[in-house]
Write a protein that holds these residues in place. Structure first.
Motif, PDB file in Angstrom:
ATOM      1  N   ILE A   1       0.839  -1.203   0.000  1.00 50.06           N
ATOM      2  CA  ILE A   1       0.000   0.000   0.000  1.00 50.06           C
ATOM      3  C   ILE A   1       0.874   1.253   0.000  1.00 50.06           C
ATOM      4  O   ILE A   1       0.638   2.195  -0.762  1.00 50.06           O
ATOM      5  N   ALA A   2       1.912   1.253   0.838  1.00 51.53           N
ATOM      6  CA  ALA A   2       2.797   2.415   0.904  1.00 51.53           C
ATOM      7  C   ALA A   2       3.404   2.693  -0.465  1.00 51.53           C
ATOM      8  O   ALA A   2       3.452   3.838  -0.925  1.00 51.53           O
TER       9      ALA A   2
ATOM     10  N   ILE B   1      -7.862   4.954   4.150  1.00 57.03           N
ATOM     11  CA  ILE B   1      -8.440   3.750   4.745  1.00 57.03           C
ATOM     12  C   ILE B   1      -7.380   2.949   5.490  1.00 57.03           C
ATOM     13  O   ILE B   1      -7.652   2.362   6.537  1.00 57.03           O
ATOM     14  N   SER B   2      -6.143   2.967   4.940  1.00 58.32           N
ATOM     15  CA  SER B   2      -5.114   2.152   5.562  1.00 58.32           C
ATOM     16  C   SER B   2      -4.765   2.650   6.966  1.00 58.32           C
ATOM     17  O   SER B   2      -4.241   1.896   7.768  1.00 58.32           O
ATOM     18  N   ILE B   3      -5.056   3.900   7.273  1.00 56.02           N
ATOM     19  CA  ILE B   3      -4.752   4.399   8.619  1.00 56.02           C
ATOM     20  C   ILE B   3      -5.947   4.210   9.552  1.00 56.02           C
ATOM     21  O   ILE B   3      -5.830   4.288  10.763  1.00 56.02           O
TER      22      ILE B   3
ATOM     23  N   VAL C   1      -1.168  -3.009   9.986  1.00 49.58           N
ATOM     24  CA  VAL C   1      -0.939  -2.533   8.628  1.00 49.58           C
ATOM     25  C   VAL C   1      -0.673  -1.028   8.600  1.00 49.58           C
ATOM     26  O   VAL C   1       0.258  -0.567   7.944  1.00 49.58           O
ATOM     27  N   SER C   2      -1.458  -0.270   9.355  1.00 47.90           N
ATOM     28  CA  SER C   2      -1.295   1.179   9.342  1.00 47.90           C
ATOM     29  C   SER C   2       0.126   1.593   9.708  1.00 47.90           C
ATOM     30  O   SER C   2       0.685   2.494   9.089  1.00 47.90           O
TER      31      SER C   2
ATOM     32  N   ARG D   1       2.565   3.720   7.256  1.00 48.87           N
ATOM     33  CA  ARG D   1       3.105   5.035   7.608  1.00 48.87           C
ATOM     34  C   ARG D   1       4.624   5.056   7.512  1.00 48.87           C
ATOM     35  O   ARG D   1       5.205   5.972   6.953  1.00 48.87           O
ATOM     36  N   GLY D   2       5.260   4.000   8.055  1.00 49.84           N
ATOM     37  CA  GLY D   2       6.719   3.922   7.981  1.00 49.84           C
ATOM     38  C   GLY D   2       7.172   3.858   6.535  1.00 49.84           C
ATOM     39  O   GLY D   2       8.099   4.558   6.125  1.00 49.84           O
ATOM     40  N   GLY D   3       6.499   3.035   5.752  1.00 50.98           N
ATOM     41  CA  GLY D   3       6.852   2.856   4.345  1.00 50.98           C
ATOM     42  C   GLY D   3       6.684   4.138   3.549  1.00 50.98           C
ATOM     43  O   GLY D   3       7.539   4.505   2.749  1.00 50.98           O
TER      44      GLY D   3
END
Lengths: 375, 561
Positions: free
Chosen positions: B371-372, B389-391, B437-438, B442-444
C-alpha cells in the motif's frame, strides 16, 4: 519482459496462497465440528460402552468468576462426566455485549458465575433460555429465579474493606455505617467501583436506594460521598487491591473479595458491614438461548448445584457462601445471618437499576457534575 | 475540467497496463474492504444513521462528553509532542553522536514496544503512586499518579518506539553530503541542523506525531488502569459498551473519536505533501559526520542516559513484581506467579498468541508495504482513499474494531463467500492485522517519500519492468522501513489488547486479555509474570526476524546499530 512480469505475478499469487492456506488451516483446526469425532473416539476408549453418557461434548462455558475458580470447576466437571469442556472468563458486561453481538449464532452454551443481574438483563433480550434444574429443589426460593432464568450457586455480601495500618495513620476506626463513610477524615481515601461498569457498585447502589427511599436519595448520598472518593474503578474487586497496597484506607467491595485479598497479600485488612444494612449478590448459572449443546449445558447446570461442585470455591480461595445447604460453609466465609441486610433490598432490584437509567444518572449527576434533569 | 477528466481516464487506463499496479491494487483493495471498511461500516451504520443523530447531538451537549473530549485531546497532544521530541532525541544520539552505550540505548528505546503497555502502567502505579516505592517509601509523598499526568507518562513510554524507529530510519536516510556541503559553505553546527536536518525530517516528525496521536487516543489498557477518575474517549466508549450495554452510544462516541484524528491526519498529509524531501539520490554517500561540540554531545548523552535509567527502573520493577509474593507489599521471593503462568492456565495462551501473531505479521508487512508503495509511487483513481483507509485501522479504537468484526462476521457474509468467522482464529488474525498494517504503511510512506523516484525511472528506462524495478530497486531501498514495520507489527499483535478483548474464545486464548484479567482483579504479581514472559518472547522474535530478513545490501546496515 513479459516473462518477468508473469514471474512476479506468480510470486504474488504464491504469497497470497500461502497466507490463505495458513489461515485456512488454523481456521479448520478451530472449527467445532472437526473436533467432534475426536471426542467420540476418546469417549469410546475411556468409558464402558454401557456407561457412555447420552450427553457428550464439547461444552463451552462463559465463566464470570475468578479465573482459578473457573478452571478448577471446569476441570472437575470434565473429570466427573467426561464431557469435553472449555471456558472463557468474561465480566458481566463483556459477556452481555458478546451475547448481543452473537445473538444469531452464540458460541457459548452456559453462563456460569457472576451476579444474577446478568442473565436477568440478557433474558429481556431473549438471550437466555429458561431452565428449571432438577437440583434446584435444594436451593432456597430467594436464591433462584422462579421461572428458571437463573439459579443461584453462591451468595456474597457487600461490605467495607479497610487497610488497618492506614486507618491508624488517619486516626480513624473502620467504618461501621454508610454515614461513617461521609466523615471528612476519609477525604480522598475511599475507593469504590463505577456504577456504570461494575455489578458490585450497583449492588451498593441498590442497597442505598433501599435505604434512602429511592434513586434520588441514593444519588444524593453518592454525591456527598464523592467528596471522599479517591477513585472510581472499572472492576468491582479492584478497590481491594488498592486497600491492600495502601493506596486508599477504605473500600466498598464484596466481603469475600476482601478476605481473599487479605489471605493473598498478608496485609491486615478489616471487614466491616454497614449497620444500616447492606446489599448482596447471588452468583448464577444459566442456559444460553440457542446453545449449540443444550444437553451438556443442562448437565453442567445440574452439576453446578451439587454440594461437591460448590465446595470447589473454597479450595481456590473464594469464600462466597454456597447456595446448596448441604455444601460446607468455609470458616473464612462471612455468614449471611451475621450481616444486616438493607430492608427492601433484593438482587432483582439491582438488575432493574442497572438496566434503568440509574448508571447514566450516576455518570451525569455524580461523575459528570451535571444537575439532575428536571421532571 | 475536461483536462482533469481526461487525466482521470488516463490513470484508469494505466491500471490495466501496469501489472504491479493492477495486482497490488486488487490485493490491497480486497484486504482493506474485508478487514477495515466493512467492519467499520457496520459500526457506523449502527452509530451514524438518521436515528442516531439526536443521540449524537445530546451527547455533544453534555458537559461530561465535552470534558471527555478535552481530556482526550490534552492527553493525546501531550503524548504526541513529548513522544516525538524524545524519540527524535534518542534517534539523533544514535546517528550523530559518538558516545558509549549506543547499542544499549537502542535496545532501551525499543523495549516498550515489546511489552503490553499496561505493564508499564502497573509499574508506574507501584513506583510512583500513592504507595509507590519511590514516592512513598523514598520521598514520603502520597502522590496521586492516576489521571492525566500518569496517563501521559505511561503512554509516552509505551509509544516512544514508534517515534524512535521511524525517526531513526529517516535520520540515517539523510545524505551526509548535504551536511558536509553546509559546513563547507560556512554554516555552524546549529545552523546546519536547523536549516538542513530539521526541514528534511518534517515528514518523519509528521508521521511520528500522527502515529503517536492516534495511538494515544485509541489506547484502552492504560486509560483503564491509570486513568483513574479521568475519562478519555476510548475508556468512555468502553464504559458505554461494557458498562451501560449501549452499543449505539458507543458507536456514536467512536465517531467523535474518529473525527479529530482524521482532521489531524488531513492537515499533516497536506502539509507534508507540499515539500520535497528527497535525499537518497543514487549518488555515492559519504560518512555521517559526528557531533563534536562536547556540550551538545554530553548534554544529549545525559538526557538519553537518564531516560535509559528510567526504562530500566520501570521494567526492572516489573521483574521484581513477577518474582515477589505481593508486588510492592511483600518482597519475599517466589516462583508462584511463573508457576501459574507457565504451567497453569497460561501455557495455552502463549502458544495461541504466538501462532496467531506470527501469521498476522507477514500479512501486515506485505500488504502494508504494498500500500505504501502504491500510494507514494503510483497515480491512480482512489489513491488518497486507499491511503486514508489504511490508517483507519489505527485511528478507530481497538474496542470498536473488535466489535465491528463481530458485527460483520458473526454470520456468513457475501452470500456465504466469507463463512462465519467469530470463534475462529481468523478473526483474531484480522484484528491483529488491521492494527498493524497502518504502522507499516506510515513507515513505508515516510521512507519512500525520501527516495527520489528518478532511481526507479532510471531502472525503467534501462529496460526493467515495473515488477523488476520494484523488486530490485524499491524493496532494497525501503528494507529498513519494512523490517521495522515487521518488527513493530509482530510486537503490536503480541501486545494489543483492545481489539481482541471481545474475540478471545476457548480455543484461542490471548495473553494480553489474561494479563488485564489478572491486573484488574488486583493480582499484579501474576500480571507481571505474564508480562515478563511476553517481553522475552517478543525480544526473541525480534532477534530471529533480524537474522531472517537481514541480507547483504547496503541498506541493511541502517537497521543495525
Amino acid at each position: 519482459m513479459i516473462m518477468r512480469r508473469k514471474h512476479f505475478f506468480i510470486v504474488v499469487l504464491l504469497i497470497a496462497g500461502l497466507i490463505l492456506a495458513a489461515c485456512g488451516t488454523s481456521d479448520t483446526a478451530s472449527d467445532q465440528p472437526a473436533e467432534v469425532p475426536e471426542v467420540e473416539a476418546e469417549a469410546a476408549t475411556e468409558e464402558e460402552p454401557a456407561s457412555i453418557p447420552e450427553v457428550s461434548g464439547p461444552l463451552t462455558v462463559m465463566c464470570g468468576m475468578q479465573e482459578d475458580w473457573c478452571q478448577a470447576a471446569v476441570q472437575a466437571f470434565e473429570a466427573e462426566t467426561g464431557i469435553e469442556t472449555s471456558m472463557v472468563r468474561l465480566s458481566s458486561g463483556e459477556a452481555l455485549a458478546r451475547m448481543q453481538a452473537e445473538k444469531d449464532a452464540p458460541s457459548f452454551d452456559v453462563w456460569y458465575g457472576g451476579p444474577s443481574l446478568g442473565p436477568s438483563a440478557a433474558a429481556e433480550e431473549g438471550l437466555i433460555e429458561s431452565y428449571v434444574p432438577e437440583n434446584s429443589s435444594f436451593i432456597p426460593d430467594a436464591l433462584k429465579d422462579p421461572n428458571g432464568v437463573w439459579t443461584g450457586i453462591y451468595v456474597g455480601a457487600l461490605g467495607f474493606c479497610s487497610n488497618k495500618e492506614l486507618l491508624d495513620e488517619l486516626g480513624a476506626e473502620a467504618p461501621n455505617s454508610w454515614q461513617d463513610l461521609l466523615d471528612p477524615v476519609f477525604e480522598g481515601n475511599i475507593a469504590i467501583a463505577d456504577q456504570r461498569t461494575s455489578g458490585t457498585a450497583v449492588t451498593a447502589g441498590g442497597a442505598l436506594v433501599a435505604l434512602e427511599g429511592g434513586e434520588d436519595g441514593a444519588l444524593g448520598y453518592l454525591r456527598k460521598l464523592d467528596a471522599n472518593i479517591f477513585q472510581y474503578t472499572k472492576s468491582g474487586s479492584a478497590p481491594g487491591r488498592m486497600a491492600a497496597a495502601g493506596e486508599v484506607a477504605v473500600t466498598v467491595i464484596f466481603s469475600h473479595d476482601c478476605v481473599k485479598f487479605q489471605l493473598e497479600t498478608g496485609v491486615d485488612l478489616a471487614v466491616t458491614f454497614p449497620e444500616e444494612g447492606t446489599g448482596y449478590e447471588i452468583g448464577q448459572v444459566s442456559l444460553i438461548a440457542g446453545a449449540n449443546n443444550p444437553e451438556a449445558a443442562k448437565a453442567f447446570i445440574e452439576w453446578s448445584l451439587t454440594a461437591a461442585a460448590q465446595e470447589i470455591a473454597a479450595t481456590v480461595g473464594s469464600y462466597q457462601i454456597p447456595t446448596n445447604p448441604d455444601a460446607e460453609v468455609p470458616a473464612e466465609a462471612v455468614k449471611l445471618e451475621e450481616v444486616v441486610l438493607a430492608e427492601g433490598f433484593n438482587p432483582g432490584m439491582v438488575a432493574e437499576l442497572r438496566s434503568g437509567d440509574f448508571p447514566e444518572r450516576f455518570g451525569a449527576e455524580v461523575r459528570g457534575g451535571e444537575e439532575a434533569p428536571e421532571g | 475540467m475536461i483536462n482533469s477528466i481526461k487525466q482521470r481516464l488516463r490513470e484508469f487506463k494505466s491500471i490495466s497496463q501496469d501489472g504491479v499496479l493492477a495486482v497490488g491494487l486488487l490485493v490491497s483493495s480486497i484486504f482493506l474492504l474485508v478487514f477495515v471498511v466493512y467492519p467499520i461500516f457496520r459500526i457506523l451504520a449502527a452509530g451514524l444513521n438518521i436515528d442516531a443523530l439526536p443521540l449524537l447531538w445530546h451527547l455533544l451537549s453534555l458537559g461530561e462528553t465535552q470534558r471527555v473530549i478535552m481530556n482526550t485531546l490534552v492527553v493525546s497532544l501531550g503524548v504526541a509532542s513529548l513522544g516525538t521530541a524524545l524519540g527524535f532525541l534518542l534517534a539523533y544520539v544514535q546517528v550523530k553522536l559518538d558516545v558509549p552505550f549506543k547499542r544499549f540505548f537502542h535496545l532501551i528505546a525499543i523495549i516498550p514496544i515489546v511489552s503490553p503497555p499496561f505493564a508499564v502502567a502497573m509499574s508506574i502505579i507501584t513506583l510512583f503512586g500513592r504507595s509507590g516505592l519511590i514516592t512513598k517509601r523514598l520521598l514520603g509523598l502520597r502522590y496521586d499518579i492516576y489521571g492525566a499526568d500518569g496517563l501521559i507518562f505511561a503512554l509516552t513510554i509505551s509509544f516512544i518506539p514508534l517515534a524512535y524507529l521511524s525517526l531513526l530510519g529517516m535520520i540515517r536516510g539523510l545524505d551526509p553530503a548535504l551536511d558536509e556541503a553546509a559546513t563547507n559553505l560556512g554554516a555552524g553546527g546549529w545552523h546546519a541542523f536547523r536549516t538542513i536536518m530539521l526541514p528534511l525530517l518534517i515528514p518523519g516528525f509528521a508521521s511520528s506525531f500522527l502515529l503517536l496521536f492516534v495511538a494515544a487516543m485509541a489506547d484502552l489498557g492504560n486509560s483503564l488502569l491509570l486513568g483513574g477518575n479521568l475519562t478519555v474517549l476510548s475508556s468512555r466508549i468502553y464504559l458505554a459498551i461494557i458498562g451501560e450495554y449501549n452499543l449505539e452510544s458507543g458507536a456514536v462516541l467512536s465517531v467523535m473519536l474518529l473525527i479529530p484524528s482524521l482532521i489531524i491526519f488531513a492537515i499533516q498529509h497536506y502539509w507534508v505533501s507540499r515539500r520535497s524531501y528527497v535525499t537518497v539520490t543514487g549518488k555515492p554517500t559519504g560518512q555521517t559526520r559526528m557531533i563534536r561540540n562536547p556540550w551538545v554531545k554530553w548534554i544529549l548523552f545525559t538526557v538519553n542516559f537518564l531516560f535509559a535509567a528510567l526504562i530500566v527502573l520501570l521494567y526492572g520493577y516489573i521483574l521484581v513484581g513477577a518474582f515477589t509474593k505481593v508486588w510492592g507489599i511483600n518482597f519475599a521471593f517466589t516462583l508462584d506467579h511463573f508457576r501459574f503462568v507457565l504451567f497453569g492456565y497460561g501455557s495455552e495462551a502463549f502458544s495461541d498468541t504466538i501462532l496467531l501473531a506470527s501469521l498476522a505479521t507477514p500479512i501486515a508487512g506485505l500488504i502494508g508495504i504494498l500500500i505504501a508503495f502504491l500510494v507514494v509511487r503510483r497515480k491512480f483513481i482512489g489513491r488518497s482513499l486507499i491511503d486514508l483507509i489504511s490508517i483507519l485501522g489505527l485511528a478507530v479504537p481497538g474496542t470498536i474494531v473488535g466489535i465491528g468484526l463481530i458485527m460483520a462476521y458473526h454470520q456468513p457474509t457475501l452470500g456465504g463467500l466469507i463463512p462465519k468467522l467469530t470463534g475462529t482464529a481468523f478473526i483474531i488474525i484480522m484484528a491483529f492485522t488491521i492494527r498493524s498494517v497502518s504502522a507499516v504503511v506510515r513507515g513505508g510512506v515516510a521512507s519512500l517519500q525520501q527516495i527520489d523516484s528518478s532511481i526507479e525511472e532510471a531502472s525503467a528506462s534501462l529496460g526493467a519492468s515495473g515488477a523488476m524495478t520494484f523488486r530490485k530497486i524499491t524493496i532494497p531501498l525501503i528494507r529498513p522501513a519494512f523490517l521495522s514495520g515487521l518488527i513493530s507489527s509482530f510486537a503490536r499483535s503480541m501486545t494489543s489488547l483492545s481489539p481482541i478483548i471481545f474475540l478471545v474464545t476457548p480455543h484461542w486464548r490471548i495473553m494480553t486479555a489474561q494479563i488485564l484479567n489478572e491486573a484488574e482483579t488486583g493480582r499484579f504479581g501474576n500480571a507481571a509474570a505474564y508480562s515478563v514472559v511476553l517481553i522475552v518472547i517478543v525480544l526473541a522474535a525480534i532477534g530471529l526476524l533480524n537474522i531472517i530478513v537481514g541480507s547483504s545490501t547496503g541498506a541493511e546496515r541502517l537497521v543495525e546499530s
